[in-house]
Scaffold this motif. Structure first.
Motif, short mmCIF file in Angstrom:
data_model
loop_
_atom_site.label_atom_id
_atom_site.label_comp_id
_atom_site.label_asym_id
_atom_site.label_seq_id
_atom_site.Cartn_x
_atom_site.Cartn_y
_atom_site.Cartn_z
N ARG A 153 4.80 91.69 59.00
CA ARG A 153 5.69 91.87 60.14
C ARG A 153 4.97 91.61 61.45
NH1 ARG A 153 7.68 97.61 58.19
NH2 ARG A 153 7.07 98.07 60.34
N PRO A 154 5.70 91.16 62.50
CA PRO A 154 5.07 90.79 63.77
C PRO A 154 4.30 91.92 64.44
CG PRO A 154 7.33 89.96 63.66
CD PRO A 154 7.14 90.85 62.47
N GLU A 155 4.70 93.17 64.23
CA GLU A 155 4.00 94.26 64.91
C GLU A 155 2.56 94.46 64.43
OE1 GLU A 155 7.11 96.46 62.24
OE2 GLU A 155 6.88 94.50 63.24
N TYR A 156 2.20 93.79 63.35
CA TYR A 156 0.83 93.90 62.85
C TYR A 156 -0.04 92.71 63.28
CZ TYR A 156 2.74 97.68 60.07
OH TYR A 156 3.36 98.85 59.68
N ARG A 157 0.47 91.90 64.22
CA ARG A 157 -0.26 90.72 64.69
C ARG A 157 -1.64 91.11 65.25
NH1 ARG A 157 2.07 85.95 66.25
NH2 ARG A 157 3.45 86.45 64.51
N GLY A 158 -2.68 90.48 64.75
CA GLY A 158 -4.04 90.73 65.20
C GLY A 158 -4.62 92.06 64.78
N ARG A 159 -4.01 92.71 63.78
CA ARG A 159 -4.45 94.07 63.39
C ARG A 159 -4.94 94.15 61.95
NH1 ARG A 159 0.22 98.18 64.79
NH2 ARG A 159 -1.50 99.67 64.65
#
Length: 329
Positions: A153-159
């Motif tokens: 999901r996009p909210e985990y971008r770069g994480r």
């Protein structure tokens, strides 16, 4: 009075020393030769000494890479020749059976292994199970991922931090995901993972844990064994993990070589390794779950995928190609 106590103690010790000592049984017959995809270490000989104590049959362990050992069993060119093949992962034990290099298992304890953790045709069985779990830091927030797909999901971008797609647990995860939801949906998930990576895939699960501990990323995928051993190493405040649902597994697998020189003892060895007490000891020794139905544990039973783990062997090449297309190296 004090002298009498000392005298009595001396007599007791003398009596004990004079009593006949119980000795280990003398080795009988030919030894069982086990090809094991472990790094050479005292763990396996220590574990297998219990088989010798029980049966009087010696065990010789030959260590090596899983693929190399399996190639030797398939071609029957190892020296000494293998009686038993023990692999860390599904792919090679499945391949050995697929290429006709194993004989059917004869074991009363085989029936205690969960049906989805053994070969439907009876040529191999899991002797241990590791789940792929989602690792996270305690301050990662309340919106924790519940599935592997959530990590796309996009909210985990770069994480995210992942280990390489060629690792045993990750390749098994990809193959089981294909079996569960199909190639295209699985590829969309993996492409989402790649977009969300904080850095290129790392060499090992331990490196993923370290990256999360030092704040490089918030979430990662590791095997359950890596998560438990690393959390124990760091103590309170370390990263923790959640078991997704469904959870996908990798296994340690065992089979008896078709060209075994000592097949009866090899079958006896497999039955011993699948027994309840040995399974408990082995699970604790290498930090994986037992493969027995009566020892899986509630969390595993509730969350693990019931797709037969043989699918991970059958679909391994599909998993490799998927990872390549998605840019997951």
């Amino acid at each position: 009075m004090k002298r009498n106590v000392v005298t009595l103690l001396g007599c007791a010790l003398f009596t004990m020393a004079c009593e006949p000592q119980q000795s280990e049984p003398e080795p009988v017959g030919e030894p069982v030769v086990v090809y094991a995809s472990y790094a050479e270490a005292p763990y396996l000989p220590d574990l297998f000494s219990g088989f010798t104590e029980t049966t009087g049959i010696r065990v010789i362990v030959q260590y090596g890479e899983s693929k190399d050992l399996t190639d030797k069993v398939v071609s029957d060119r190892g020296s000494p020749p293998a009686d038993v093949l023990l692999t860390r992962g599904i792919v090679d034990i499945w391949r050995a059976a697929d290429e006709g290099a194993l004989r059917p298992l004869v074991s009363g304890n085989l029936g205690h292994v969960a049906s989805f953790l053994r070969d439907p045709d009876g040529f191999w069985a899991a002797t241990g199970v590791e789940l792929a779990v989602i690792l996270y830091t305690p301050d990662s927030g309340n919106d924790l991922p519940a599935t592997y797909a959530d990590l796309a999901r996009p909210e985990y971008r770069g994480r995210l931090c992942f280990s390489t797609s060629s690792s045993v647990s990750n390749r098994s995860l990809l193959a089981m995901m294909i079996a569960e939801i199909g190639v295209r949906p699985a590829e969309r998930v993996v492409r989402g993972w790649v977009r969300n990576l904080a850095l290129s895939p790392l060499d090992s699960g331990s490196a993923v844990f370290d990256a999360i501990e030092n704040g490089t990323c918030d979430f990662g995928l590791v095997s359950h064994g890596v998560a438990v051993s690393s959390t124990s190493r760091f103590g309170d405040g370390a990263a923790t993990f959640v078991v997704p649902q469904p959870a996908y597994a990798s296994i340690e697998g065992i089979g008896v070589a078709r060209h075994a020189r000592n097949p009866e003892s090899a079958q006896l060895f497999v039955d011993w390794l699948l027994s309840a007490e040995v399974q408990r000891r082995h699970a604790l020794g290498v930090l994986h779950y037992s493969s027995r139905d009566d020892q899986l544990g509630r969390q595993v039973v509730e969350r693990i995928s019931r797709q037969n783990i043989a699918q991970a062997g059958w679909l391994d090449e599909d998993a490799r190609l998927l990872a390549e297309r998605a840019g997951y190296r």
